[in-house]
Design an enzyme around this catalytic site. Sequence first.
Site, PDB file in Angstrom:
ATOM      1  N   ASN A  98       0.878  -1.176   0.000  1.00 30.64           N
ATOM      2  CA  ASN A  98       0.000   0.000   0.000  1.00 30.64           C
ATOM      3  C   ASN A  98       0.912   1.221   0.000  1.00 30.64           C
ATOM      4  O   ASN A  98       1.490   1.559   1.015  1.00 30.64           O
ATOM      5  CB  ASN A  98      -0.888  -0.050   1.259  1.00 30.64           C
ATOM      6  CG  ASN A  98      -1.675   1.225   1.465  1.00 30.64           C
ATOM      7  OD1 ASN A  98      -1.758   2.073   0.581  1.00 30.64           O
ATOM      8  ND2 ASN A  98      -2.274   1.352   2.651  1.00 30.64           N
ATOM      9  N   LYS A 103       0.191   4.249  -0.294  1.00 35.31           N
ATOM     10  CA  LYS A 103      -0.424   5.446   0.311  1.00 35.31           C
ATOM     11  C   LYS A 103      -0.190   6.677  -0.571  1.00 35.31           C
ATOM     12  O   LYS A 103      -0.120   6.559  -1.792  1.00 35.31           O
ATOM     13  CB  LYS A 103       0.111   5.639   1.737  1.00 35.31           C
ATOM     14  CG  LYS A 103      -0.092   4.380   2.585  1.00 35.31           C
ATOM     15  CD  LYS A 103       0.094   4.598   4.052  1.00 35.31           C
ATOM     16  CE  LYS A 103      -0.143   3.290   4.780  1.00 35.31           C
ATOM     17  NZ  LYS A 103      -0.073   3.424   6.226  1.00 35.31           N
ATOM     18  N   HIS A 106      -9.562   1.366   4.865  1.00 38.59           N
ATOM     19  CA  HIS A 106      -8.297   1.537   5.586  1.00 38.59           C
ATOM     20  C   HIS A 106      -8.500   2.481   6.772  1.00 38.59           C
ATOM     21  O   HIS A 106      -9.295   3.420   6.697  1.00 38.59           O
ATOM     22  CB  HIS A 106      -7.231   2.095   4.621  1.00 38.59           C
ATOM     23  CG  HIS A 106      -5.862   2.051   5.206  1.00 38.59           C
ATOM     24  ND1 HIS A 106      -5.413   3.011   6.079  1.00 38.59           N
ATOM     25  CD2 HIS A 106      -4.872   1.140   5.086  1.00 38.59           C
ATOM     26  CE1 HIS A 106      -4.176   2.696   6.455  1.00 38.59           C
ATOM     27  NE2 HIS A 106      -3.832   1.565   5.873  1.00 38.59           N
ATOM     28  N   GLU A 156      -6.861   4.863   7.814  1.00 33.46           N
ATOM     29  CA  GLU A 156      -6.642   6.289   7.510  1.00 33.46           C
ATOM     30  C   GLU A 156      -7.882   6.884   6.847  1.00 33.46           C
ATOM     31  O   GLU A 156      -8.221   8.042   7.080  1.00 33.46           O
ATOM     32  CB  GLU A 156      -5.380   6.453   6.641  1.00 33.46           C
ATOM     33  CG  GLU A 156      -4.127   6.214   7.483  1.00 33.46           C
ATOM     34  CD  GLU A 156      -2.953   5.599   6.750  1.00 33.46           C
ATOM     35  OE1 GLU A 156      -2.916   5.620   5.513  1.00 33.46           O
ATOM     36  OE2 GLU A 156      -2.059   5.068   7.446  1.00 33.46           O
ATOM     37  N   GLU A 212      -5.592  -4.892  10.609  1.00 32.73           N
ATOM     38  CA  GLU A 212      -4.566  -3.880  10.846  1.00 32.73           C
ATOM     39  C   GLU A 212      -4.828  -3.185  12.173  1.00 32.73           C
ATOM     40  O   GLU A 212      -5.664  -2.269  12.240  1.00 32.73           O
ATOM     41  CB  GLU A 212      -4.580  -2.842   9.717  1.00 32.73           C
ATOM     42  CG  GLU A 212      -4.310  -3.439   8.355  1.00 32.73           C
ATOM     43  CD  GLU A 212      -3.707  -2.409   7.401  1.00 32.73           C
ATOM     44  OE1 GLU A 212      -2.600  -2.666   6.919  1.00 32.73           O
ATOM     45  OE2 GLU A 212      -4.319  -1.361   7.176  1.00 32.73           O
ATOM     46  N   GLY A 269       2.396   2.269  10.836  1.00 31.55           N
ATOM     47  CA  GLY A 269       3.344   3.367  10.667  1.00 31.55           C
ATOM     48  C   GLY A 269       4.033   3.788  11.954  1.00 31.55           C
ATOM     49  O   GLY A 269       4.685   4.818  12.009  1.00 31.55           O
ATOM     50  N   SER A 285       3.324  -2.162  10.432  1.00 25.37           N
ATOM     51  CA  SER A 285       4.773  -2.243  10.623  1.00 25.37           C
ATOM     52  C   SER A 285       5.362  -3.618  10.310  1.00 25.37           C
ATOM     53  O   SER A 285       6.289  -4.071  10.982  1.00 25.37           O
ATOM     54  CB  SER A 285       5.149  -1.798  12.042  1.00 25.37           C
ATOM     55  OG  SER A 285       4.755  -0.449  12.253  1.00 25.37           O
TER      56      SER A 285
HETATM   57  P1  PGA Z   1       2.715   0.223   7.765  1.00 23.43           P
HETATM   58  O1  PGA Z   1       1.256   0.463   7.098  1.00 23.43           O
HETATM   59  O2  PGA Z   1       3.258  -1.041   7.177  1.00 23.43           O
HETATM   60  O3  PGA Z   1       3.497   1.451   7.375  1.00 23.43           O
HETATM   61  O4  PGA Z   1       2.494   0.127   9.234  1.00 23.43           O
HETATM   62  C1  PGA Z   1       0.378  -0.596   6.851  1.00 23.43           C
HETATM   63  C2  PGA Z   1      -0.903  -0.068   6.251  1.00 23.43           C
HETATM   64  O5  PGA Z   1      -1.342   1.014   6.657  1.00 23.43           O
HETATM   65  O6  PGA Z   1      -1.531  -0.699   5.356  1.00 23.43           O
END
Ligand code: PGA
Length: 250
Positions: A9, A11, A94, A96, A166, A172, A212
């Site tokens: 992803n 982003k 997601h 976000e 998640e 992140g 992560s």
């Molecule tokens: P990350 O993000 O691997 O940077 O923690 C995962 C995601 O948001 O899909």
Amino acid sequence: MRKKIIAGNWKMYKTFSEAVDLVKKIIPLVKDSAADVIVCPNYVCLSEVAKLLPGTNVALGAQDLYWEKEGAFTGKVSGPMLKSVGVEFVIIGHSEQRSYFHETNETVNKKVKAALENGLKPIVCVGEVLAERESGKTEQVVRNHVEGAFAGISEQDLRKCVIAYEPVWAIGTGKTASPEQAQEVHAFIRGLLSRMYNKAVAQEIRIQYGGSMKPENAKDLLSQPDIDGGLIGGAALKADSFAGIVNFKG
Ligand code: PGA
């Protein structure tokens, strides 16, 4: 045996030329992968990245869609538009989107239906925030997300979906859920699908972990019995680290 499925992803990272460069580096590094591999660039890079994928084992995903087919919805992109440039998967719900852009279970459900109607495979994200985990509400939140996302979805359509667990506190942040913590929730989701649908389909659905994940912890996470892949953010932005996850040895 469920085949592992690893999605990057990207982003809101990578300009046009950076996205092209990244996918060109990823393709040779993952060509012998035992897992399904997906890259999810931003909308403006989708069609160019799509041109590089035929003949490779890398599939294309988008990061969101709008549920209407077309119309006066400034800023939105529909299922038929994604399909028309070669998108196969689409990330929906997601965290976000849920926290910054008013995504709710209801809009997730509409997007899942729109994706399926347009021949796209949803990657549906679910997961709790830290306060919910700390107050013992993880299962309640995850159940609510899963039931909301798949309301009115047939068993046949569920088969086309992927779920990404998640934990929001791990996205992140560099804080990964331990393999045991993640496995517990993955098993819970599979049990829930078994009650909502049946055991056979619950055994078939692939559940990715996201938060992560990186080459250093991928093996431990992906060796858990109910963890069928990863949705990778930060570590998907560099070809080496993404390939390091995709090519993990179990
Ligand atoms: P990350 O993000 O691997 O940077 O923690 C995962 C995601 O948001 O899909």
